[in-house]
Design an enzyme around this catalytic site. Structure first.
Site, PDB file in Angstrom:
ATOM      1  CB  CYS A 115      -0.909   0.025   1.224  1.00  0.00           C
ATOM      2  SG  CYS A 115      -2.050  -1.350   1.353  1.00  0.00           S
ATOM      3  CB  CYS A 154     -20.071  43.728   6.138  1.00  0.00           C
ATOM      4  SG  CYS A 154     -18.388  44.023   5.534  1.00  0.00           S
ATOM      5  CG  ASP A 198     -40.045   1.592   4.590  1.00  0.00           C
ATOM      6  OD1 ASP A 198     -40.186   0.608   3.860  1.00  0.00           O
ATOM      7  OD2 ASP A 198     -39.879   1.508   5.827  1.00  0.00           O
ATOM      8  CG  ASP A 214     -38.239   2.818   9.893  1.00  0.00           C
ATOM      9  OD1 ASP A 214     -38.358   2.305   8.757  1.00  0.00           O
ATOM     10  OD2 ASP A 214     -38.601   2.247  10.937  1.00  0.00           O
TER      11      ASP A 214
END
Length: 809
Positions: free
Chosen positions: A34, A98, A497, A702
């Site tokens: 890696c 501002c 759902d 959910d």
């Protein structure tokens, strides 16, 4: 992997004028291969002189040419299949006045090596910064070089509000400025009535000088800081305008001219100070929801440890501590009731107006108020991991973010002050050269400088977002980001759902039909397959088996078939439990129970089948029976669907249930369109097809299986009664399982969007009308100062009207 050490180290250093060194924390490396891949990817980036990756510390050390930017390195790491570890830093920014200040702070932060993104909010006076390996001190130093104060905001519990002291100081300054300016302004009020009683010039100077150089010093400091940074802001405009009026008056006084304008400079500064004080008060009101949530934390808690009761500070609580909650006390952490019964008031957390009964085994939320019973609660989440802390972070994050429309304002603000300075210069030269009256020319130029107000532009959007998200949170609607808030007002289709969203989510077994008449054996085998499962239908089977005293045999080799069912070995037989499509996939003939199936589905029942697949070549699978489940609709669901349809929205049911059960629910609720037997992996594709028609689509769900569809929708709306995965994928979370909150969430988005449009219209219109009017000589500097002072106050005040919003049910 451990990246904490690298995150604390500098993200970049510049050892010389020709090169830069980066220390980048890498996520995802597991071995030397890696490290080699990341190293090669970084070395291939044009401008990189050397790249070395250490897999032990998960860090890449890169030396590159001075002009190389972080995005190029990040892209290289991502192409290699890894990522840079990022963290979010929240800074409190001081002295911004501002929209121009916002732009300058953002540019200063983005110029810091290692900063991925920076978003500054004028209304909250904060900055959200995503960084890679950059120290907070480096960010603070960059902000200070830009002319502003900064410090890290690490608070997870409420701290004393420094705004009260600052507000009291600003109020004192306004009163002193008014007392000094009033004698200068009073003679002006008498002029229309023929009264000319001007104060002596030297007395005018004595009254105006403290206002200009003591009380107005803040404008000089901030204006000078802007100039040093090569830009401008509102303070620079005020400082230049009032200094011009004061300097003109001083010159006229020295030359003996009786026409002085000290009142213009003093009154303008007084009005601007008054406007800033009123604006600060109004901005504090927009953060009222956050302060109300933070105030729910108790300072101390009673804890049982080693058999004795101890009083501990909130920071000392640990997960699994047993809390003693007396009547009337706030619960100090999320947890489960071990002993006692009471009613708990969670109104400020969920928006539920009535206290809710809590018994042994029930969950309670930290910050809720206990009723008349004494409770023992085992803490499950404390401090920053509690529900209340997560709610506060979510609301703060939404309020700190910018809505997409704010990008237009940012582009305007970037050139606003230079354009105004140019118009003021043209006004001065035009009047002076054209009329020869340089006094009038100076006063008109002063009016241009004073009336120009980038504050209103900077506050128009964030003030409305803060007020909208705040009032929504107080009523149980958590809006996670400004993008969701801005998009929700355009929603044209709402997809739902079924289980746990439109129904109560607690199905019960209503029928068990065995082909051989052995109902008990069928229920035992079904319960064995479902043992250990958290699926609502599985729990219904287990409850039914336990209620009838049926012994549940052991099951082996259990394996879930995603979106279809479950299989396992019970008593040496290979059994399969699942939906009708699953039976068709297995080749199971269900015609023997077809009449009963049709009858149950017509009643809106969810039907599952259980079958045996015998071992041996050529052995046909055999249907053992069916299970039918009923799940009651939520009480408010019919009216919730009707409210959406009255608003012109199309409603869609997206369910994995059988067509009969899905159609029965849709018919009862009056839902426009039904899609049944939709697998979890296909829900997101269905949402995408709804979006393909050009409508803005919301998905309400959910469960874990709803998360891809919630993420695919333009706006995902999750029920907090469901899973954390669903809430993470959604842009809006409803803190109680009330479907009516869907319409309320859309309504509060529409109201907020309307306020944003109103604010931006008035902010732009004010400047578009006021600046030319001042340039043409139609405004006195004092009137211009009053208009400028109250423009931002009016914008914030208009946003505050959102606090009057209430759910319509």
């Amino acid at each position: 992997m451990n990246t904490s050490a690298t995150l604390a180290s500098p993200g970049a250093a510049t050892p010389d004028a020709t090169g830069r060194e980066w220390s980048l924390p890498i996520v995802g490396m597991t071995c030397a291969a890696c490290a080699g891949r990341v190293e090669r990817a970084l070395a291939a980036v044009p401008g990189v002189q050397r790249a070395e990756v250490n897999v032990a510390t998960d860090t890449a050390h890169v030396r590159a040419e001075a002009g190389l930017a972080l995005p190029a390195l990040r892209a290289a790491v991502e192409r290699a299949g890894y990522a840079l570890a990022q963290r979010s830093v929240r800074l409190r920014i001081e002295d911004m006045t501002c929209a121009s200040c916002v732009g300058r702070v953002e540019r200063a932060l983005r110029a810091v090596p290692g900063v991925v993104e920076a978003s500054v909010n004028l209304a909250t006076e904060s900055a959200e910064v995503s960084v890679v390996g950059t120290e907070v001190a480096t960010l603070v130093a960059a902000v200070r070089r830009a002319g502003y104060g900064a410090h890290e905001d690490t608070a997870t519990t409420p701290a004393p509000d420094a705004g009260d002291d600052r507000g009291a100081r600003e109020k004192r300054h306004v009163l002193i400025a008014a007392a000094l300016s009033l004698p200068l302004a009073l003679p002006m009020l008498g002029m229309p009535f023929g009264v000319h009683a001007m104060l002596p010039g030297w007395l005018q100077l004595l009254l105006a000088a403290p206002v200009q150089f003591w009380l107005g010093a803040r404008f000089y400091r901030a204006g000078w800081a802007a100039l040093r940074a090569g830009t401008g802001n509102m303070d620079l405009l005020v400082a230049l305008g009032t200094s011009a009026a004061f300097g003109l008056s001083l010159w006229l006084l020295m030359t003996g001219d009786p026409h002085l304008y000290f009142e213009a400079s003093a009154v303008v500064i007084t009005l601007v100070l008054l406007g800033k004080w009123l604006e600060a008060r109004a901005k504090r009101q927009t953060t009222e929801a956050i302060r109300a949530l933070q105030a729910l934390w108790p300072q101390r808690a009673q804890v049982l440890r080693d058999g004795a009761e101890h009083e501990l500070a909130l920071a000392e609580l640990r997960a699994d501590d047993v809390l003693v909650v007396r009547p009337g006390e706030r619960i100090a952490a999320d947890g489960v009731v071990l002993e006692g019964a009471s009613e708990v008031d969670e109104s400020l957390i969920t928006g539920e107006s009535l206290p809710q009964a809590r018994h042994v085994g029930d969950r309670v939320t930290g910050g809720a108020v206990n009723g008349e019973g004494r409770l023992l609660v085992r803490a499950s989440a404390v401090g920053a991991e509690s529900t209340l802390a997560r709610i506060v972070r979510m609301v703060e994050s939404a309020q700190a973010q910018k809505a997409p429309i704010q990008r237009l304002v940012d582009r305007v603000s970037a050139v606003f002050v230079p354009v105004v300075l140019g118009i003021a210069l043209l006004t001065l030269l035009g009047w002076g050269i054209g009329t020869g009256d340089w006094q009038r020319a100076i006063l008109n130029a002063v009016a241009v400088l004073v009336i120009a107000c980038p504050c209103a532009l900077g506050l128009a959007t964030p003030a409305a977002i803060m007020a909208g998200t705040g009032v929504a949170a107080r009523h149980g609607i958590l809006i996670k980001d400004a993008q969701a808030l801005e998009t929700a007002h355009r929603i044209g289709i709402v997809a739902f759902d079924k289980t746990g969203t439109l129904t109560v989510g607690r199905p019960e077994l209503v029928a068990a039909v065995a082909t051989d008449g052995e109902r008990g054996a069928l229920l035992a085998a079904s319960a064995a397959l479902q043992s250990g499962s958290e699926h609502p239908l599985a729990r219904a089977v287990l409850r039914a088996a336990q209620a009838e005293g049926i012994a549940i045999p052991a099951a082996r080799e259990l394996r879930a078939v995603s979106g279809r069912g479950i299989t396992g070995s019970v008593g040496g037989r290979e059994l399969h439990l699942g939906s009708e499509p699953y039976m068709a996939q297995l080749g199971v003939d269900i015609t023997a129970l077809a009449p009963r199936v049709a009858e149950l589905q017509a009643e809106g029942r969810t039907v599952s089948f259980i079958a045996e697949v015998p071992a041996g070549v050529g052995a046909a699978p055999r249907l053992l029976g069916l299970l039918a489940f009923g799940d009651a609709l939520k009480p408010g669901a019919p009216e919730a669907i009707a409210r959406l349809q009255r608003r012109g929205l199309r409603t869609v049911l997206v369910s994995g249930d059988n067509p009969g059960a899905a159609q029965a629910v849709a018919t009862t609720l009056g839902i426009d369109e039904v899609h049944a037997q939709v697998l979890p992996e296909h829900k997101a594709a269905l949402v995408a097809s709804l979006k393909a028609g050009g409508a803005t689509v919301a998905m309400v769900g959910d469960g874990i299986n709803d998360a891809p569809a919630l993420a695919a929708a333009d706006v995902g709306i999750a029920m907090s009664t469901g899973t954390d995965v669903a809430m993470h994928a959604a842009g809006i979370t409803l803190m109680r399982g009330d479907v009516a909150l869907v319409a309320d969430a859309i309504d509060v988005s529409r109201r907020t969007w309307a306020k944003i449009r109103q604010n931006l219209f008035w902010a732009f219109a004010y400047n578009v009308v006021g600046i030319p009017l001042a340039a043409l000589g139609g405004l006195n500097p004092v009137i211009a100062g009053a208009a400028m002072a109250f423009s931002s106050v009016s914008v914030v005040g208009n946003a505050l009207l959102l606090r009057r919003w209430r759910p319509s049910h």
